[in-house]
Scaffold this motif. Sequence first.
Motif, PDB file in Angstrom:
ATOM      1  N   ALA A 271     -14.782 -25.775 -21.568  1.00 26.02           N
ATOM      2  CA  ALA A 271     -13.463 -25.603 -20.964  1.00 26.02           C
ATOM      3  C   ALA A 271     -12.339 -26.019 -21.905  1.00 26.02           C
ATOM      4  O   ALA A 271     -11.193 -25.629 -21.723  1.00 26.02           O
ATOM      5  CB  ALA A 271     -13.369 -26.380 -19.661  1.00 26.02           C
ATOM      6  N   ASP A 272     -12.669 -26.836 -22.925  1.00 24.48           N
ATOM      7  CA  ASP A 272     -11.619 -27.334 -23.819  1.00 24.48           C
ATOM      8  C   ASP A 272     -12.007 -27.101 -25.281  1.00 24.48           C
ATOM      9  O   ASP A 272     -12.332 -28.025 -26.021  1.00 24.48           O
ATOM     10  CB  ASP A 272     -11.391 -28.832 -23.553  1.00 24.48           C
ATOM     11  CG  ASP A 272     -10.196 -29.358 -24.327  1.00 24.48           C
ATOM     12  OD1 ASP A 272      -9.313 -28.546 -24.680  1.00 24.48           O
ATOM     13  OD2 ASP A 272     -10.153 -30.576 -24.588  1.00 24.48           O
ATOM     14  N   VAL A 277     -11.727 -21.878 -32.202  1.00 28.21           N
ATOM     15  CA  VAL A 277     -12.583 -21.149 -31.256  1.00 28.21           C
ATOM     16  C   VAL A 277     -11.722 -20.525 -30.144  1.00 28.21           C
ATOM     17  O   VAL A 277     -11.936 -19.376 -29.747  1.00 28.21           O
ATOM     18  CB  VAL A 277     -13.673 -22.080 -30.675  1.00 28.21           C
ATOM     19  CG1 VAL A 277     -14.452 -21.375 -29.577  1.00 28.21           C
ATOM     20  CG2 VAL A 277     -14.617 -22.539 -31.782  1.00 28.21           C
ATOM     21  N   ALA A 278     -10.736 -21.283 -29.664  1.00 28.45           N
ATOM     22  CA  ALA A 278      -9.855 -20.733 -28.628  1.00 28.45           C
ATOM     23  C   ALA A 278      -9.135 -19.489 -29.140  1.00 28.45           C
ATOM     24  O   ALA A 278      -9.015 -18.483 -28.429  1.00 28.45           O
ATOM     25  CB  ALA A 278      -8.840 -21.787 -28.191  1.00 28.45           C
TER      26      ALA A 278
ATOM     27  N   ARG B 214      -7.580 -20.304 -24.252  1.00 24.98           N
ATOM     28  CA  ARG B 214      -7.782 -21.447 -23.356  1.00 24.98           C
ATOM     29  C   ARG B 214      -7.935 -20.993 -21.906  1.00 24.98           C
ATOM     30  O   ARG B 214      -8.759 -21.525 -21.163  1.00 24.98           O
ATOM     31  CB  ARG B 214      -6.614 -22.433 -23.500  1.00 24.98           C
ATOM     32  CG  ARG B 214      -6.772 -23.348 -24.712  1.00 24.98           C
ATOM     33  CD  ARG B 214      -5.854 -24.564 -24.633  1.00 24.98           C
ATOM     34  NE  ARG B 214      -4.446 -24.167 -24.635  1.00 24.98           N
ATOM     35  CZ  ARG B 214      -3.732 -23.990 -25.752  1.00 24.98           C
ATOM     36  NH1 ARG B 214      -4.282 -24.190 -26.929  1.00 24.98           N
ATOM     37  NH2 ARG B 214      -2.473 -23.630 -25.687  1.00 24.98           N
ATOM     38  N   GLN B 215      -7.158 -19.977 -21.525  1.00 27.98           N
ATOM     39  CA  GLN B 215      -7.268 -19.460 -20.154  1.00 27.98           C
ATOM     40  C   GLN B 215      -8.680 -18.913 -19.904  1.00 27.98           C
ATOM     41  O   GLN B 215      -9.306 -19.201 -18.890  1.00 27.98           O
ATOM     42  CB  GLN B 215      -6.232 -18.350 -19.935  1.00 27.98           C
ATOM     43  CG  GLN B 215      -6.195 -17.838 -18.490  1.00 27.98           C
ATOM     44  CD  GLN B 215      -5.191 -16.690 -18.298  1.00 27.98           C
ATOM     45  OE1 GLN B 215      -4.517 -16.272 -19.227  1.00 27.98           O
ATOM     46  NE2 GLN B 215      -5.098 -16.197 -17.081  1.00 27.98           N
ATOM     47  N   VAL B 216      -9.181 -18.142 -20.864  1.00 30.47           N
ATOM     48  CA  VAL B 216     -10.497 -17.529 -20.710  1.00 30.47           C
ATOM     49  C   VAL B 216     -11.611 -18.575 -20.766  1.00 30.47           C
ATOM     50  O   VAL B 216     -12.596 -18.488 -20.020  1.00 30.47           O
ATOM     51  CB  VAL B 216     -10.699 -16.431 -21.780  1.00 30.47           C
ATOM     52  CG1 VAL B 216     -12.140 -15.954 -21.815  1.00 30.47           C
ATOM     53  CG2 VAL B 216      -9.761 -15.263 -21.520  1.00 30.47           C
ATOM     54  N   SER B 217     -11.448 -19.579 -21.616  1.00 30.53           N
ATOM     55  CA  SER B 217     -12.462 -20.636 -21.698  1.00 30.53           C
ATOM     56  C   SER B 217     -12.632 -21.317 -20.345  1.00 30.53           C
ATOM     57  O   SER B 217     -13.736 -21.684 -19.956  1.00 30.53           O
ATOM     58  CB  SER B 217     -12.072 -21.675 -22.745  1.00 30.53           C
ATOM     59  OG  SER B 217     -11.970 -21.069 -24.001  1.00 30.53           O
ATOM     60  N   GLN B 222     -19.215 -15.645 -17.537  1.00 31.23           N
ATOM     61  CA  GLN B 222     -19.350 -14.764 -16.380  1.00 31.23           C
ATOM     62  C   GLN B 222     -18.002 -14.616 -15.676  1.00 31.23           C
ATOM     63  O   GLN B 222     -17.641 -13.546 -15.196  1.00 31.23           O
ATOM     64  CB  GLN B 222     -20.402 -15.340 -15.428  1.00 31.23           C
ATOM     65  CG  GLN B 222     -20.605 -14.581 -14.124  1.00 31.23           C
ATOM     66  CD  GLN B 222     -21.112 -13.163 -14.346  1.00 31.23           C
ATOM     67  OE1 GLN B 222     -21.743 -12.871 -15.357  1.00 31.23           O
ATOM     68  NE2 GLN B 222     -20.807 -12.271 -13.408  1.00 31.23           N
ATOM     69  N   GLY B 223     -17.252 -15.710 -15.647  1.00 30.28           N
ATOM     70  CA  GLY B 223     -15.955 -15.697 -14.961  1.00 30.28           C
ATOM     71  C   GLY B 223     -14.966 -14.731 -15.575  1.00 30.28           C
ATOM     72  O   GLY B 223     -14.136 -14.157 -14.879  1.00 30.28           O
TER      73      GLY B 223
END
Lengths: 379, 231
Positions: A271-272, A277-278, B214-217, B222-223
């Motif tokens: 998530a972070d 990578v982002a 960041r939004q996609v992470s 799957q999301g």
Amino acid sequence: MQGFALYPFDPPGDVAALRAELRAWLAVNQPQGDVVARANSWASFDADFSRALGTAGYIGMTLPTRYGGGDRHPLERYVVIEELLAAGAPVGAHWIADRQTGPLIVRYGSEEQRQRYLPGIAKGELYACIGLSEPGAGSDLAAVRTTARETAEGWRINGQKIWTTGAHFSHIMLALVRTEEGSERNAGLSQLLIDLDTPGITIRPIIDMAGNHDFNEVFFDDVLVSLGALVGTRGQGWQQVTAELGLERSGPERYLSSHALLAALIDAAGADPDAAVATLIGELTAEMWTLRQLSMSTAAKLAAGEDPMVEASVVKELGNAFEQDMPRRVQAIVDCPWDDPGDLGRLLRALLIASPSFSLRGGTREVIRGIIARGLGLR
Amino acid sequence: MSAAREMLCDTARAVFAEAATAGMAPIDEAGFGLLLVPEADGGFGGDWGDVNAVLQIAGVMVPDLPVAGLIAPDAVQPAATVSLMAGAMGQALALSIEHVNTRQQFGRPLGKFQAVQQSLAVMACEVRAVEAAAAALAARLDAVGFDPAAADFEMAAAKLRANRAVGVVTAIAHQVHGAIGFTAEYELNRVTIPLMRWRSEHGNDAYWAAKLGRQVSGLGGQGLWEALTAR
């Protein structure tokens, strides 16, 4: 190629419900296959899965009901296909029959051919391959030399096809052959629908650099098929094949065959994610989203009965570039040993090795760009 | 394109032609500031599809005038910029095609050389991608009543995609034009310089890539697919 407007992608019926039903069906019926097989969705052979999918009504969706089809709209089929690919379902066995051979038989085939082949295709039990390339006719398809001579008993076929995907498990081949003696280039060609268990046909495997057996050489030694094997109009094979390639070039498989890698990258990042990578995830997502818009628009144009030859080539060109770049860019940024046993490492390795084929199959990059250039009015 | 939008575009072309020398006054007078204002409030009652069409023309004809700022609120300026960019890229492609079909070297038009054909095919793909991104973003903005928060994903993806096309499009356009395209006089720079500027404005590549990434992470692998297909 004057201007470009997005064709509205507007399938009839409740699309959300169609997706939900299919996802629920897949949750029960999709085999828990290997992650690499999931990344190779439309090349993964699974006869049991194809039969189950056909029984559930997800194959031959657009074929008329009187031939066992679903009489559904082509864009409903598009929704189903993109869901199957995104899920990494093993659709390789029936892929070509469902995507192009079935629709082509509906469009050009005789009544006898429709009754004989379409029900099996819709059941997910009858598989097809495409006989185009030959040793001397790769990108230059008009150099086809395999001949079919009309005799009192039927068509007598001699010659050789190569790079024929799935010939070893297919029941039929739709072949482009030279029926008119002395004809040259793209004149005098016809399409024949050939049962592959006919005497005189020899199929030999060609193992690719990933170690997989996908394509084959197919030899025709005085093969006799009935005159009823002709599909469409004698001598119009080139025109029929060209139309068929539009179906082959613009589908969601052109940007979704490596989707498993993007999903694995996102999952591995967490998530972070760190900045590099982002950024990569952002760039890949933007490209994927754009490709989906282009592909859906092209599908909508096809469904409206138009011939989006150039748009289809744009989808293929950009889709191939996206899918070839993705594993290379992931490798450049993510620290992952070559023989890493995790999902991301295995997918990365498999797609790096598979990716050279992406801009070869279905027309090379150079041929596709040539088609686009013609559309621009340069040739 | 609807007849109403066709008329709107014709008007835009006529007004922008005047504005190219006279500045913003003709555009203000023609009421383009009211394009998105509802008819009930005395406006034109247009949708974002109209804005996209008008700004694509503005991107070609009056790239240096603040037309986007007049029509659209600040929060959707990234979307407005994508439309300007799509228009300018289309013009760069049109000029390039025209040039290679006209200019002769080695006894034939440049466009007959495969190397040139392949370059222009690459460029055309980028232009089509940006046009598609602009149109899809417009459709999303219309579906959510121009709410920038509800179109955040599309705005990020479209501006990022447009930014990334700038390098390829401007480089190939100039390359196939040769020296004439590098002159102050020839009209190519009137779209390529604005394209370079727009890449920096309202979020460069790094800004949108990080934001979208960041939004996609947060969605997970799957999301992402579920989110894409739910919109």
